[in-house]
Design a protein around this motif. Structure first.
Motif, PDB file in Angstrom:
ATOM      1  N   ASP A   1      49.618  48.290  36.233  1.00 55.01           N
ATOM      2  CA  ASP A   1      48.595  47.252  36.072  1.00 55.01           C
ATOM      3  C   ASP A   1      47.602  47.279  37.233  1.00 55.01           C
ATOM      4  OD1 ASP A   1      49.792  46.417  33.718  1.00 55.01           O
ATOM      5  OD2 ASP A   1      50.796  44.686  34.634  1.00 55.01           O
TER       6      ASP A   1
ATOM      7  N   VAL B   1      36.427  40.071  37.462  1.00 59.20           N
ATOM      8  CA  VAL B   1      36.057  39.726  36.091  1.00 59.20           C
ATOM      9  C   VAL B   1      34.588  39.291  36.042  1.00 59.20           C
ATOM     10  CG1 VAL B   1      36.747  37.286  36.131  1.00 59.20           C
ATOM     11  CG2 VAL B   1      36.865  38.563  33.996  1.00 59.20           C
TER      12      VAL B   1
ATOM     13  N   ALA C   1      41.957  41.104  39.691  1.00 62.42           N
ATOM     14  CA  ALA C   1      41.367  40.891  38.361  1.00 62.42           C
ATOM     15  C   ALA C   1      40.446  39.678  38.379  1.00 62.42           C
ATOM     16  CB  ALA C   1      42.470  40.723  37.319  1.00 62.42           C
ATOM     17  N   ARG C   2      40.896  38.589  39.012  1.00 63.21           N
ATOM     18  CA  ARG C   2      40.048  37.382  39.108  1.00 63.21           C
ATOM     19  C   ARG C   2      38.753  37.682  39.844  1.00 63.21           C
ATOM     20  NH1 ARG C   2      44.702  34.522  40.307  1.00 63.21           N
ATOM     21  NH2 ARG C   2      44.294  34.775  42.512  1.00 63.21           N
TER      22      ARG C   2
ATOM     23  N   ARG D   1      46.605  39.974  39.950  1.00 63.25           N
ATOM     24  CA  ARG D   1      45.893  38.760  39.519  1.00 63.25           C
ATOM     25  C   ARG D   1      44.692  38.487  40.420  1.00 63.25           C
ATOM     26  NH1 ARG D   1      51.166  37.124  38.590  1.00 63.25           N
ATOM     27  NH2 ARG D   1      51.290  35.937  40.535  1.00 63.25           N
TER      28      ARG D   1
ATOM     29  N   VAL E   1      43.507  48.061  36.968  1.00 58.83           N
ATOM     30  CA  VAL E   1      42.398  47.233  37.462  1.00 58.83           C
ATOM     31  C   VAL E   1      41.464  48.087  38.305  1.00 58.83           C
ATOM     32  CG1 VAL E   1      41.753  45.302  38.962  1.00 58.83           C
ATOM     33  CG2 VAL E   1      43.652  45.049  37.355  1.00 58.83           C
TER      34      VAL E   1
END
Length: 185
Positions: free
Chosen positions: A115, A66, A62-63, A59, A119
């Motif tokens: 996952d 993005v 990814a944050r 997370r 990423v």
């Protein structure tokens, strides 16, 4: 689980490896046998911690990436990993646990790991790394950042020079190398 995660982080980089049910029970203010109402074993607790830590790191990365691409995304990814490791050293150590592909109980860890790799793969692909070199690029990026972070957490950098400057230089070198990878044979 939240108590165990805190115990792991309080223990620093070795907190995950040093984790015991007795330490979790003590932090929770209960007897060790009482934990068995919530966890099956130390091994299952470690696995659950690793899954949670990898999911948190996914997370965070990814944050951070993005809406970014190319070298900017690689640098943001590197900083997100470093920031996570500095904030959660024990959990970061747990992110280094690889799932056993032959153990069905490791399926959640394998999924979280996939996952994480996705990423990283997306970020390096977005920087123009050829498809057949993505595994190499992910390994290079992960190794470089992990090496720096591990040395930093272990207080392996004792010179007075600024670590942030050195980390940015590391990312510059990694980016320069990754964007020049040629397709494989």
């Amino acid at each position: 689980m939240d108590v165990a995660l805190d115990v792991v982080d309080v223990g620093g980089r070795t907190g995950f490896g040093d984790l015991t049910l007795a330490a979790v029970a003590s932090a929770a203010g209960v007897s060790t046998p009482s934990l068995y109402k919530h966890v099956a074993s130390l091994a299952s607790l470690r696995r659950d911690i690793a899954v949670r830590a990898v999911e948190e790191l996914v997370r965070a990365t990814a944050r951070a990436t993005v809406g970014r691409s190319g070298p900017d995304a690689i640098r943001a990814l590197g900083h997100a990993i470093r920031d996570y490791a500095r904030a959660h050293p024990g959990r970061y150590a747990a992110t280094q646990v690889a799932a056993d592909p032959d153990d069905p109980e490791d399926a959640p860890l394998a999924a979280a790991g996939a996952d994480a790799v996705a990423v990283l793969g997306a970020v390096v692909a977005g920087a123009g790394v050829p498809q057949d070199r993505l595994v190499d690029a992910v390994r290079i990026l992960r190794s470089a950042v992990h090496g720096f972070v591990t040395l930093e957490l272990d207080l392996g950098f004792r010179l007075p020079d600024d670590l942030d400057t050195s980390f940015d230089a590391l990312l510059d070198v990694v980016v320069a190398g990754l964007v020049t990878l040629e397709p494989g044979d």
